[in-house]
Write a protein that holds these residues in place. Structure first.
Motif, PDB file in Angstrom:
ATOM      1  N   TYR A 133     -10.135   5.547  -9.772  1.00 41.67           N
ATOM      2  CA  TYR A 133     -10.688   5.509  -8.420  1.00 41.67           C
ATOM      3  C   TYR A 133     -10.459   6.849  -7.742  1.00 41.67           C
ATOM      4  CZ  TYR A 133      -5.968   4.675  -6.438  1.00 41.67           C
ATOM      5  OH  TYR A 133      -4.656   4.768  -6.067  1.00 41.67           O
ATOM      6  N   LYS A 134     -11.100   7.047  -6.622  1.00 43.66           N
ATOM      7  CA  LYS A 134     -10.906   8.258  -5.836  1.00 43.66           C
ATOM      8  C   LYS A 134     -10.548   7.880  -4.406  1.00 43.66           C
ATOM      9  CE  LYS A 134     -15.825   8.837  -4.583  1.00 43.66           C
ATOM     10  NZ  LYS A 134     -16.985   9.757  -4.631  1.00 43.66           N
ATOM     11  N   VAL A 135      -9.867   8.829  -3.738  1.00 43.51           N
ATOM     12  CA  VAL A 135      -9.544   8.694  -2.330  1.00 43.51           C
ATOM     13  C   VAL A 135     -10.148   9.895  -1.615  1.00 43.51           C
ATOM     14  CG1 VAL A 135      -7.705   8.600  -0.603  1.00 43.51           C
ATOM     15  CG2 VAL A 135      -7.415   7.428  -2.798  1.00 43.51           C
TER      16      VAL A 135
ATOM     17  N   GLU B 278       0.846  -1.201   0.000  1.00 40.28           N
ATOM     18  CA  GLU B 278       0.000   0.000   0.000  1.00 40.28           C
ATOM     19  C   GLU B 278       0.879   1.248   0.000  1.00 40.28           C
ATOM     20  OE1 GLU B 278      -3.563   0.293  -0.080  1.00 40.28           O
ATOM     21  OE2 GLU B 278      -3.126  -1.682  -0.919  1.00 40.28           O
TER      22      GLU B 278
ATOM     23  N   TYR C 264      -8.207  12.181  -7.041  1.00 43.79           N
ATOM     24  CA  TYR C 264      -8.613  11.213  -8.053  1.00 43.79           C
ATOM     25  C   TYR C 264      -7.366  10.604  -8.693  1.00 43.79           C
ATOM     26  CZ  TYR C 264     -13.277  13.507  -8.186  1.00 43.79           C
ATOM     27  OH  TYR C 264     -14.510  14.019  -7.888  1.00 43.79           O
TER      28      TYR C 264
ATOM     29  N   PRO D  26     -12.298   0.500  -7.549  1.00 40.54           N
ATOM     30  CA  PRO D  26     -11.796   0.902  -8.869  1.00 40.54           C
ATOM     31  C   PRO D  26     -12.817   0.597  -9.972  1.00 40.54           C
ATOM     32  CG  PRO D  26     -10.123  -0.314  -7.654  1.00 40.54           C
ATOM     33  CD  PRO D  26     -11.403  -0.463  -6.894  1.00 40.54           C
TER      34      PRO D  26
ATOM     35  N   TRP E   3       1.659   9.458 -10.808  1.00 41.00           N
ATOM     36  CA  TRP E   3       1.338   8.470  -9.768  1.00 41.00           C
ATOM     37  C   TRP E   3       1.977   7.131 -10.135  1.00 41.00           C
ATOM     38  CZ3 TRP E   3      -0.925   3.738 -10.050  1.00 41.00           C
ATOM     39  CH2 TRP E   3      -1.548   3.194  -8.914  1.00 41.00           C
TER      40      TRP E   3
ATOM     41  N   LYS F 225       2.727   2.944  -8.068  1.00 42.89           N
ATOM     42  CA  LYS F 225       2.408   2.112  -6.908  1.00 42.89           C
ATOM     43  C   LYS F 225       3.557   1.155  -6.597  1.00 42.89           C
ATOM     44  CE  LYS F 225      -0.789  -1.208  -4.893  1.00 42.89           C
ATOM     45  NZ  LYS F 225      -1.911  -2.157  -5.067  1.00 42.89           N
TER      46      LYS F 225
ATOM     47  N   ARG G   7     -10.213   4.622  -0.085  1.00 41.98           N
ATOM     48  CA  ARG G   7     -10.189   4.419  -1.527  1.00 41.98           C
ATOM     49  C   ARG G   7     -11.493   3.791  -2.001  1.00 41.98           C
ATOM     50  NH1 ARG G   7      -5.609   1.852  -1.820  1.00 41.98           N
ATOM     51  NH2 ARG G   7      -6.336  -0.271  -2.088  1.00 41.98           N
ATOM     52  N   SER G   8     -12.046   4.329  -3.084  1.00 43.07           N
ATOM     53  CA  SER G   8     -13.281   3.793  -3.651  1.00 43.07           C
ATOM     54  C   SER G   8     -12.986   2.510  -4.418  1.00 43.07           C
ATOM     55  CB  SER G   8     -13.918   4.823  -4.589  1.00 43.07           C
ATOM     56  OG  SER G   8     -13.126   4.985  -5.751  1.00 43.07           O
TER      57      SER G   8
ATOM     58  N   ARG H 113      -4.664  12.539   1.232  1.00 42.06           N
ATOM     59  CA  ARG H 113      -5.830  11.738   1.603  1.00 42.06           C
ATOM     60  C   ARG H 113      -7.058  12.035   0.752  1.00 42.06           C
ATOM     61  NH1 ARG H 113      -6.272   9.521   6.535  1.00 42.06           N
ATOM     62  NH2 ARG H 113      -8.359  10.394   6.870  1.00 42.06           N
TER      63      ARG H 113
END
Length: 351
Positions: free
Chosen positions: A147-149, A88, A133, A157, A207, A209, A154-155, A130
């Motif tokens: 997705y959005k945070v 994460e 999008y 995806p 972005w 990960k 987190r929503s 925090r």
């Protein structure tokens, strides 16, 4: 065009009636460093990202003019190089100087390597670590997702399965108009248009990960500039106080914190640097009087809720015989009071 560090400012007439374009110039001067205007941030856990400009082979998007023309060229690109494989972990590189409302943001990207993840994406309407999008592509998962945070949550995806081969360049784009969001991969709208009201404006950036090493190139934004709140305040006060010749607000900008004009009677003057008097007022936190034959000027600080100077206002008043600094400051007080009552934070002026 005017070049500002890593920024090229121009105009884009095909997108709405009037707009602006930012082309992020990841030039040779930034190799081994993070480009000016960007800040590395991290959502989740693990080590921060390592964002640098590096050299890579990038194919041209235009067809060659002849069989002998080079198919690829070696050029500087933006890279996220950290390989911390915390699950994460979401390194982001956010462009800080501009807050965007409606825009089209596009970039080319290449998935280079990663054992746990091979991903690249765009973060947009970013508020903080925090709230934002994301639209991203995954080479290992073969997915294209949005997705959005919100408040760190987190929503689910949204998006399809699609092959995203590593080692080749792709194009990623997102368009925001009001509450509508359109996401594109290699020019295709693979996700149906989305409507979301969580964020109406914010910053944008890049972005990744986990341990994904990803490259970005030819990134640009076409957008409708947002009018700073300071301009609305200035125009409102000029209407209320017709004897005021001019009213100007200066705010520190960029890494050097140089004062820049963000609001004035003459909108064409916006962007000009502050002078020595404005700089002195900000550093000392006290007003100055600048006498003149026809105009008496008061230059004073604006403070945040903690009492710290965060901006400078320049009030030009019609002068009269016997005008003194004390009387000029008294005449300027109602305007200063109106401004100060509406300003608690820098964002009340420029965001």
């Amino acid at each position: 065009m005017q070049r500002l560090g890593c920024l090229v400012v121009g105009c884009w007439l095909a997108w709405q009636a009037a707009g602006a374009e930012l082309a992020f110039d990841f030039g040779p001067g930034w190799v081994g460093r993070t480009p000016e205007g960007f800040r590395s941030v991290l959502a989740g856990q693990g080590a921060p990202g390592n964002w640098q400009i590096v050299w890579d082979e990038v194919p041209s998007q235009l067809p060659p003019l002849s069989d002998k023309a080079p198919v690829v060229s070696r050029r500087p690109v933006l890279a996220q190089l950290s390989e911390d494989d915390t699950d994460e972990r979401f390194p982001m590189l956010v462009y800080e100087p501009v807050v965007f409302g409606d825009f089209v943001f596009t970039t080319r990207f290449k998935l280079v390597r990663g054992r746990r993840e091979q991903m690249a994406g765009l973060v947009f309407r970013w508020q903080d670590e925090r709230n934002f999008y994301v639209v991203r592509a995954s080479g290992l998962g073969n997915t294209f997702r949005f997705y959005k945070v919100v408040d760190g949550l987190r929503s689910q995806p949204i998006g399809p399965q699609v092959e995203v081969p590593a080692g080749v360049w792709h194009e990623l784009g997102v368009e925001c108009r009001g509450h509508q969001i359109v996401c594109r991969l290699n020019g295709r709208e693979l996700i149906p248009p989305l409507t979301d009201t969580s964020f109406t404006r914010g910053r944008l950036g890049f972005w990744t990960k986990s341990d994904a090493v990803s490259y970005f190139a030819e990134a640009r934004v076409v957008y409708t500039p947002l009018e700073p709140p300071a301009q609305k305040l200035v125009e409102e006060l000029l209407q209320r106080y017709p004897r005021v010749r001019d009213l100007r607000v200066y705010v520190p900008r960029g890494e050097s914190a140089r004062l820049e004009l963000v609001a004035a009677r003459d909108r064409g003057a916006v962007g000009q640097p502050g002078g020595p008097t404005e700089e002195r007022v900000l550093s000392e936190g006290r007003p100055y009087y600048v006498p003149g034959k026809e105009v008496a000027t008061v230059v004073a600080p604006l403070r945040d809720r903690n009492g710290d100077p965060i901006a400078v206002v320049r009030i030009s008043l019609e002068s009269f015989r016997g005008q003194t600094g004390q009387t000029a400051l008294a005449r300027a007080q109602p305007i200063l009071h109106q401004l100060q009552s509406r300003v608690n934070h820098r964002s009340d002026l420029v965001e």
